[in-house]
Design an enzyme around this catalytic site. Structure first.
Site, PDB file in Angstrom:
ATOM      1  N   ASP A  42       0.877  -1.176   0.000  1.00  0.00           N
ATOM      2  CA  ASP A  42       0.000   0.000   0.000  1.00  0.00           C
ATOM      3  C   ASP A  42       0.914   1.225   0.000  1.00  0.00           C
ATOM      4  O   ASP A  42       2.130   1.102   0.211  1.00  0.00           O
ATOM      5  CB  ASP A  42      -0.909  -0.033   1.248  1.00  0.00           C
ATOM      6  CG  ASP A  42      -1.979   1.064   1.251  1.00  0.00           C
ATOM      7  OD1 ASP A  42      -2.259   1.640   0.175  1.00  0.00           O
ATOM      8  OD2 ASP A  42      -2.528   1.357   2.328  1.00  0.00           O
TER       9      ASP A  42
ATOM     10  N   ARG B 223     -14.345  -4.663  -5.559  1.00  0.00           N
ATOM     11  CA  ARG B 223     -14.957  -3.770  -4.560  1.00  0.00           C
ATOM     12  C   ARG B 223     -16.474  -3.752  -4.771  1.00  0.00           C
ATOM     13  O   ARG B 223     -17.254  -3.794  -3.834  1.00  0.00           O
ATOM     14  CB  ARG B 223     -14.411  -2.333  -4.710  1.00  0.00           C
ATOM     15  CG  ARG B 223     -12.956  -2.137  -4.359  1.00  0.00           C
ATOM     16  CD  ARG B 223     -12.657  -2.417  -2.908  1.00  0.00           C
ATOM     17  NE  ARG B 223     -13.425  -1.582  -1.991  1.00  0.00           N
ATOM     18  CZ  ARG B 223     -13.111  -0.320  -1.660  1.00  0.00           C
ATOM     19  NH1 ARG B 223     -12.027   0.240  -2.151  1.00  0.00           N
ATOM     20  NH2 ARG B 223     -13.859   0.372  -0.805  1.00  0.00           N
TER      21      ARG B 223
END
Ligand code: CP
Ligand code: NVA
Length: 323
Positions: free
Chosen positions: A241, A309
């Site tokens: 990330d 998602r």
């Protein structure tokens, strides 16, 4: 059906009246069930089958930070489920001018059927949940990003055909929302997880302690280290990330220095399994936490992950908002 359960044969779990704040609140079976619902909803959407489970329902979406994926996937998800979503930027609602969280939660509960919130402190979303009469879904706090990790688990399941028994490794900022939710998610579904971060950027100790307890009971290996090579050894799944999360921009220079030996690149990935997959929640900074070779290469599944998602969140919406 992969290793999950058939959600449409019976409804083994009831999420009514619950919030979706962090994965540690749910059992392994509940997480696998949500993944199963996501698989089914994704199949329906791909086949063009209408699935208006939330007809007439409205989701309020409060954003105190920027978003591309979370905003659009929740909004499109509500539309595909036959409902609607309202985007509420904290700049434009009275919350941003100091109206209390408790009053905001009580008022919005009179209008909408659920609230998705992206905010800074995790305590704020807990306060919303305490005062709201409708389900609260965590769309990211400084501590957790659970909807992203549900989508990550779905992506891993699709690409590897299983979750339990795999090894995930996370390289980078251990003290961030993604690292914490990945630890909680991996441990719950039976994946070994190793996190490699520089000193000063290690994961939250309470989250490690809770994960370690579950790991001890189920024989899962949780490794927290400063050594990226140790962490990535034989990994099936590599995740990273950004080094500077939203709200930490003033620390960018310091973080660039601290994380420079924690880049996911070809050299490091040689220590993983040869068929590893690479995940990143996006947005990414090519040349910082990951090289372009890796994120744009054959092992990367980041766009499947971004798509998921939508499907994972539709499962959450269906199960938490349906009355
Ligand atoms: N991964 C993710 O949450 O992206 P956004 O910030 O664009 O919503
Ligand atoms: N850790 C990142 C995730 C963005 C989706 C952040 O909080 O900015």
């Amino acid at each position: 059906m992969l290793e999950t359960m058939k959600w449409n044969e019976s409804k083994p779990f009831d999420f009514k009246g619950k919030n979706f704040l962090q994965l540690s609140d749910f059992t392994t079976e509940e997480i696998l069930y949500l993944l199963d619902v996501a698989v089914e909803l994704k199949a329906m959407q791909k086949q063009g089958k209408p699935h208006p489970y939330l007809s007439g329902k409205v989701l309020g979406m409060i954003f105190e930070k920027s978003s591309t994926r979370t905003r659009v996937s929740f909004e499109v998800g509500m539309m595909q489920l036959g409902g609607q979503a309202i985007f509420l930027s904290s700049r434009d609602i009275q919350l941003g001018r100091g109206e209390s969280i408790s009053d905001t939660a009580k008022v919005l509960s009179r209008y909408v059927d659920g609230l998705m919130i992206r905010t800074f402190s995790h305590e704020s979303i807990e306060e919303f949940a305490h005062h709201a009469d409708v389900p609260i879904i965590n769309g990211l706090t400084d501590l957790q990003h659970p909807t992203q990790v549900l989508a990550d688990l779905l992506t891993i399941l699709e690409h590897k055909g299983k979750l339990a028994g795999l090894k995930m490794c996370y390289i980078g900022d251990g003290n961030n929302n993604m690292a914490h939710s990945l630890i909680e998610g991996a441990i719950k579904v039976g994946m070994d997880i190793s996190v490699a971060s520089p000193s000063g950027y290690m994961p939250n100790q309470d989250i490690i302690n809770n994960a370690q307890k579950i790991a001890n009971q189920s024989g899962i290996i949780l490794t927290i280290t400063n050594d990226p090579i140790e962490a990535i050894q034989d990994a099936d799944v590599i995740v990273t990330d950004v080094w500077t999360s939203m709200g930490q921009e003033a620390e960018t220079e310091k973080r660039l220095q601290a994380f420079q030996s924690f880049q996911v690149n070809d050299e490091l990935c040689k220590h993983a399994k040869s068929d590893f997959i690479f995940l990143h929640c996006l947005p990414a900074h090519r040349g910082e936490e990951v090289t372009a070779d890796i994120i744009d290469g054959l092992h990367s599944v980041v766009f499947d992950e971004a798509e998921n998602r939508l499907h994972a969140q539709k499962a959450i919406l269906k199960e938490f908002l349906q009355k």
